[in-house]
Design a protein around this motif. Structure first.
Motif, PDB file in Angstrom:
ATOM      1  N   SER A  40      47.212  16.371   9.421  1.00  0.00           N
ATOM      2  CA  SER A  40      48.480  15.640   9.361  1.00  0.00           C
ATOM      3  C   SER A  40      48.475  14.491   8.349  1.00  0.00           C
ATOM      4  O   SER A  40      49.421  13.709   8.291  1.00  0.00           O
ATOM      5  CB  SER A  40      48.825  15.103  10.755  1.00  0.00           C
ATOM      6  OG  SER A  40      47.882  14.131  11.171  1.00  0.00           O
ATOM      7  N   THR A  59      52.442  14.345   8.939  1.00  0.00           N
ATOM      8  CA  THR A  59      53.213  13.987  10.125  1.00  0.00           C
ATOM      9  C   THR A  59      54.696  13.836   9.834  1.00  0.00           C
ATOM     10  O   THR A  59      55.528  14.337  10.596  1.00  0.00           O
ATOM     11  CB  THR A  59      52.653  12.690  10.747  1.00  0.00           C
ATOM     12  OG1 THR A  59      51.280  12.908  11.092  1.00  0.00           O
ATOM     13  CG2 THR A  59      53.414  12.284  11.981  1.00  0.00           C
ATOM     14  N   ALA A  91      51.290  12.869  15.191  1.00  0.00           N
ATOM     15  CA  ALA A  91      51.492  14.284  14.867  1.00  0.00           C
ATOM     16  C   ALA A  91      51.558  15.123  16.142  1.00  0.00           C
ATOM     17  O   ALA A  91      52.404  16.023  16.264  1.00  0.00           O
ATOM     18  CB  ALA A  91      50.367  14.784  13.961  1.00  0.00           C
TER      19      ALA A  91
END
Length: 144
Positions: A40, A59, A91
């Motif tokens: 992420s 994210t 995330a």
């Protein structure tokens, strides 16, 4: 100090249900378990190095792009930099809000790399020796 045993059981059981660690993720990969490992972090971090086999989904892009990368119904494991970063928690929340079954890899990329597990960068495989402060040097796992 008094302890509510039932509350402690719920707490630790929930942690184990929603968190995993690098060695368990590696074992799941080796066992052929069905899940998608998601990095992420942002593009610069991804280029610097990542878990071999991970997919890149920062994210901030999860809400918009997750369904085009990870089929709904496939479990997800997310990671970010390391224990000093809560990006993987954000995330995991983003995937949860979309209805995915998700776990957070505690320790993140830092502990994956420090344990000597497979890392790649834009040039290919990066060889790293296990850090004796994070992984047993002469054993397969920590037997914890």
């Amino acid at each position: 100090m008094t302890t509510d045993t039932a509350e402690a059981v719920r707490h630790f059981a929930a942690k184990l249900r929603f968190e995993t660690d690098p060695s368990d993720v590696k074992a799941a990969i080796d066992a052929g378990e069905r899940f998608v490992l998601v990095d992420s972090r942002g593009p610069a971090a991804w280029r610097q190095g990542r878990v071999a086999g991970a997919v890149h989904l920062p994210t901030a892009e999860i809400a918009e792009r997750a369904s085009s990368i990870v089929p709904v119904g496939v479990p997800v494991v997310v990671y970010c930099w390391g224990p000093g970063c809560n990006g993987s928690t954000r995330a995991a929340l983003a995937f949860s809000l979309l209805g995915y079954e998700v776990s957070e890899m505690i320790g993140g990329f830092e502990y994956w790399a420090r344990e000597g597990l497979p890392v790649v960068d834009d040039e290919g495989l990066v060889e790293r020796a296990p850090d004796p402060l994070t992984a047993p040097v002469a054993a397969i796992d920590c037997a914890c």
